[in-house]
Motif scaffolding. Sequence first.
Motif, PDB file in Angstrom:
ATOM      1  N   SER A 102     -17.151  11.164  56.863  1.00 26.11           N
ATOM      2  CA  SER A 102     -16.734  10.794  56.108  1.00 26.11           C
ATOM      3  C   SER A 102     -16.592   9.046  56.257  1.00 26.11           C
ATOM      4  CB  SER A 102     -14.696  11.140  56.229  1.00 26.11           C
ATOM      5  OG  SER A 102     -14.148  11.144  56.699  1.00 26.11           O
ATOM      6  N   GLN A 103     -16.212   7.872  55.308  1.00 30.93           N
ATOM      7  CA  GLN A 103     -16.795   7.022  55.389  1.00 30.93           C
ATOM      8  C   GLN A 103     -15.440   6.255  56.633  1.00 30.93           C
ATOM      9  OE1 GLN A 103     -16.932   4.456  51.267  1.00 30.93           O
ATOM     10  NE2 GLN A 103     -17.151   3.038  52.439  1.00 30.93           N
ATOM     11  N   ALA A 104     -14.314   6.812  56.062  1.00 27.51           N
ATOM     12  CA  ALA A 104     -13.794   6.174  57.336  1.00 27.51           C
ATOM     13  C   ALA A 104     -14.139   6.337  58.761  1.00 27.51           C
ATOM     14  CB  ALA A 104     -12.044   7.558  56.918  1.00 27.51           C
ATOM     15  N   ASP A 105     -14.437   8.039  58.672  1.00 28.92           N
ATOM     16  CA  ASP A 105     -14.878   8.315  59.990  1.00 28.92           C
ATOM     17  C   ASP A 105     -15.936   7.056  60.491  1.00 28.92           C
ATOM     18  OD1 ASP A 105     -12.756   9.624  60.391  1.00 28.92           O
ATOM     19  OD2 ASP A 105     -14.215  11.431  60.227  1.00 28.92           O
ATOM     20  N   THR A 106     -16.831   7.010  59.580  1.00 24.61           N
ATOM     21  CA  THR A 106     -18.148   6.165  59.929  1.00 24.61           C
ATOM     22  C   THR A 106     -17.835   5.111  60.508  1.00 24.61           C
ATOM     23  OG1 THR A 106     -20.160   7.789  58.379  1.00 24.61           O
ATOM     24  CG2 THR A 106     -20.225   5.445  58.771  1.00 24.61           C
ATOM     25  N   LEU A 107     -16.522   4.256  59.321  1.00 24.20           N
ATOM     26  CA  LEU A 107     -16.341   2.917  59.960  1.00 24.20           C
ATOM     27  C   LEU A 107     -15.818   2.692  60.807  1.00 24.20           C
ATOM     28  CD1 LEU A 107     -14.931   2.222  56.014  1.00 24.20           C
ATOM     29  CD2 LEU A 107     -17.368   0.561  57.697  1.00 24.20           C
ATOM     30  N   ARG A 108     -14.690   4.058  61.363  1.00 25.33           N
ATOM     31  CA  ARG A 108     -14.324   3.910  62.922  1.00 25.33           C
ATOM     32  C   ARG A 108     -15.449   3.781  63.572  1.00 25.33           C
ATOM     33  NH1 ARG A 108     -12.154   8.222  62.123  1.00 25.33           N
ATOM     34  NH2 ARG A 108      -9.493   6.874  60.959  1.00 25.33           N
ATOM     35  N   ALA A 109     -16.297   4.856  63.946  1.00 26.94           N
ATOM     36  CA  ALA A 109     -17.405   4.464  65.218  1.00 26.94           C
ATOM     37  C   ALA A 109     -18.464   3.805  64.521  1.00 26.94           C
ATOM     38  CB  ALA A 109     -18.849   5.819  65.000  1.00 26.94           C
TER      39      ALA A 109
ATOM     40  N   LEU B 112     -26.704   2.058  54.412  1.00 26.13           N
ATOM     41  CA  LEU B 112     -27.274   1.394  53.258  1.00 26.13           C
ATOM     42  C   LEU B 112     -26.112   1.595  52.084  1.00 26.13           C
ATOM     43  CD1 LEU B 112     -29.515   0.409  51.537  1.00 26.13           C
ATOM     44  CD2 LEU B 112     -30.548   2.424  50.827  1.00 26.13           C
ATOM     45  N   ARG B 113     -25.387   3.002  52.106  1.00 21.02           N
ATOM     46  CA  ARG B 113     -24.403   2.673  50.784  1.00 21.02           C
ATOM     47  C   ARG B 113     -23.397   1.484  51.371  1.00 21.02           C
ATOM     48  NH1 ARG B 113     -24.202   9.694  51.597  1.00 21.02           N
ATOM     49  NH2 ARG B 113     -26.272  10.073  49.848  1.00 21.02           N
ATOM     50  N   LEU B 114     -22.857   1.622  52.633  1.00 19.87           N
ATOM     51  CA  LEU B 114     -22.349   0.760  53.228  1.00 19.87           C
ATOM     52  C   LEU B 114     -22.486  -0.313  53.335  1.00 19.87           C
ATOM     53  CD1 LEU B 114     -20.786   1.960  56.281  1.00 19.87           C
ATOM     54  CD2 LEU B 114     -19.374   2.528  54.144  1.00 19.87           C
ATOM     55  N   GLU B 115     -23.385  -0.860  53.073  1.00 17.14           N
ATOM     56  CA  GLU B 115     -24.236  -2.162  52.774  1.00 17.14           C
ATOM     57  C   GLU B 115     -23.607  -2.619  51.129  1.00 17.14           C
ATOM     58  OE1 GLU B 115     -28.464  -4.994  52.780  1.00 17.14           O
ATOM     59  OE2 GLU B 115     -27.958  -2.681  53.742  1.00 17.14           O
ATOM     60  N   ARG B 116     -24.445  -1.400  50.276  1.00 14.15           N
ATOM     61  CA  ARG B 116     -24.130  -2.005  48.807  1.00 14.15           C
ATOM     62  C   ARG B 116     -22.794  -1.800  48.796  1.00 14.15           C
ATOM     63  NH1 ARG B 116     -29.168   2.751  46.465  1.00 14.15           N
ATOM     64  NH2 ARG B 116     -30.994   1.301  47.134  1.00 14.15           N
ATOM     65  N   SER B 117     -21.874  -1.363  49.352  1.00 18.05           N
ATOM     66  CA  SER B 117     -20.791  -1.856  49.050  1.00 18.05           C
ATOM     67  C   SER B 117     -19.436  -2.511  49.377  1.00 18.05           C
ATOM     68  CB  SER B 117     -20.218   0.003  49.076  1.00 18.05           C
ATOM     69  OG  SER B 117     -19.579  -0.276  50.801  1.00 18.05           O
ATOM     70  N   GLY B 118     -20.672  -3.286  50.360  1.00 23.61           N
ATOM     71  CA  GLY B 118     -19.766  -4.419  50.582  1.00 23.61           C
ATOM     72  C   GLY B 118     -19.096  -4.582  52.276  1.00 23.61           C
ATOM     73  N   ALA B 119     -18.934  -2.933  52.650  1.00 18.95           N
ATOM     74  CA  ALA B 119     -18.691  -2.964  54.237  1.00 18.95           C
ATOM     75  C   ALA B 119     -19.530  -3.343  55.084  1.00 18.95           C
ATOM     76  CB  ALA B 119     -18.292  -1.256  54.039  1.00 18.95           C
ATOM     77  N   LEU B 120     -20.842  -3.312  55.144  1.00 17.15           N
ATOM     78  CA  LEU B 120     -21.670  -4.008  56.396  1.00 17.15           C
ATOM     79  C   LEU B 120     -22.649  -5.145  55.033  1.00 17.15           C
ATOM     80  CD1 LEU B 120     -23.322  -1.002  57.680  1.00 17.15           C
ATOM     81  CD2 LEU B 120     -21.056  -2.210  58.754  1.00 17.15           C
ATOM     82  N   GLU B 121     -23.058  -5.757  56.133  1.00 18.29           N
ATOM     83  CA  GLU B 121     -24.475  -6.819  55.748  1.00 18.29           C
ATOM     84  C   GLU B 121     -24.777  -7.097  56.546  1.00 18.29           C
ATOM     85  OE1 GLU B 121     -22.669 -10.967  56.394  1.00 18.29           O
ATOM     86  OE2 GLU B 121     -24.595 -12.339  55.587  1.00 18.29           O
ATOM     87  N   SER B 122     -26.419  -6.752  56.265  1.00 20.02           N
ATOM     88  CA  SER B 122     -27.590  -7.089  57.093  1.00 20.02           C
ATOM     89  C   SER B 122     -27.797  -8.192  57.274  1.00 20.02           C
ATOM     90  CB  SER B 122     -28.661  -5.890  56.278  1.00 20.02           C
ATOM     91  OG  SER B 122     -29.825  -6.388  56.864  1.00 20.02           O
TER      92      SER B 122
END
Length: 571
Positions: free
Chosen positions: A2-9, A37-47
């Motif tokens: 899940s997105q939550a698990d991904t962000l936690r990791a 890539l999805r997290l980057e597009r959602s604004g959770a990550l920045e390349s």
Amino acid sequence: MSQADTLRALDARAAGQWGLVTTAQAKLDGVQGVQLLRLERSGALESVGHGVYRLAASPSPEHLRIKVAWLRLDPGTPARDRRTDGPGSGVVSHTSACAVHGLGGRPHDPVELTVSSRRTTRDETVVLHRARTDAEDITVVDGLPVTTVPRTVVDLLEDRADAARTGAFLAEAAARGLVCVDDLAPRVAAFAGAYGLPAEASGAELLEFLCEQAGRPLPARKAGRPAARASGPGAASTPERKRPTIWEVAERAGVSHQTVSRFLKNDSGMKPATRARIERAVTELDYRPNLMARSMRTQQSHRITIVLPELSGFVPIPLLRGASAAAHEAGYMTDVVGLEGGESRRARSVLSLLEARQADGVLSLVPLGDLADRQGAGQRPVVVLGEYDDTLQSRGRLADGRPAEEILRHLADQGHRRFLHVAGSQDWASARNRRAVYVEAVERLGLESYGVVDGDWSVRSGYEAARDLPADSGVTAVLAANDYVALGVLRGFQDRGVRVPEQMSVFGWDDEEFTSYFSPSISTVHINKEEVGRRSMLSLLALLRGEPEPDTEVTDLFHLVPRGSSGPAPG
């Protein structure tokens, strides 16, 4: 995952390495490139570099380019496990080392690293030097292995660096007591000829020459040791240069030391001319606040904690971005923490943070029980943002459903008369409010509703609603509960051969980043969550300063963003 698990990791990986994580490290936790890539597009990550991401909730670290380049030397190994003598090892050196030591540097300088084995890089902004680096020539600054100042000077001279610039680095290092000229001189004597000095010139003469080229002669004790180390009858008595004080800055600028203090706290009410004089004095004196001493004196950490519940599938990145930016502008670092348990347990954790002085203040996005009602709570620097419940479901201002009526009015002006609403999960106040406003506004505006489809915020629920809508329903416009539902509605109509917006208009909600790039681009409702976060942080900062609470109302919280998925009703 899940997105939550991904962000936690990713958060666990980024801990201890400045909020940064590499693609290779993410893969170790089963996080694939498409998820990044999805997290980057959602604004959770920045390349921030090829194969390197920064968690958006983390502040941008100092010397970001250098840290990214160093991580890329061995992208699969966490920073804490790196060695300086193994495969993929490397240390920050040359002009980059000068920058990390606070001895200057230019934004366009290449990142310079020294590696122990032969290797190349395709990055034109990175220079790799191959050389042996002994343990005594390496120090750690902000988690980075960096060549010591003496070794850095040697490296620059061996690389035939510009004399004036090297001299400027050297003079500043000597003035700050970061290098002993006596100890350094024998190590650089061999480079005198390369800089046009006679072959018999000493290392001390070379160092003097370099500083003179920079227009910054070494102190009078040139060949002697620093005064603090001198002893005996013949010892030099010239005192070392002391750190400039806030009073010296005030005297140079012609203001009071209280005014300089306001400047250092980024007081926005200061006159531009006064700010310019203080900036000039700070630069001329090379004044740097002693943050460690200030923390010991004031018993402040200069950190603010932003509290979330235990991380779930939803993280309000725009709101965190606005709050963090306001804190950083005021000179505070921010830590985002997820606290398990209910309101009372979170409240106890918050009090522990404050009592241990791990944070000067707390901005909580979730309820903290009766913390605000406890004895003396009025003095506690805690602000609770009333926009989310225990599970980060929207309530309050963010759950306002009134923009649904604005959407209906906008579409009615374009000739639409019969509508369908695909709702969100009714467990959420925001979904209930949007549905209620839709039903009431249809009747009040004299429009028609084919009905309301019970959805669950998912793309699938939108797709099924569009797929199952009878061809003779008479519906010409669909209001989706959020942008993901709208995406499903669009795809459902496309698969049926229904053209959007020529035959059907679709409106989403939330202004997710992907809505601008889908074809057609998705009409939506923008929510200014960054401003909500910023104003909430300003309230906390006012509490910390003992100032009146500023206005937290965001007058332009919602506004419609018509795009390619909506248009005039079919003729």
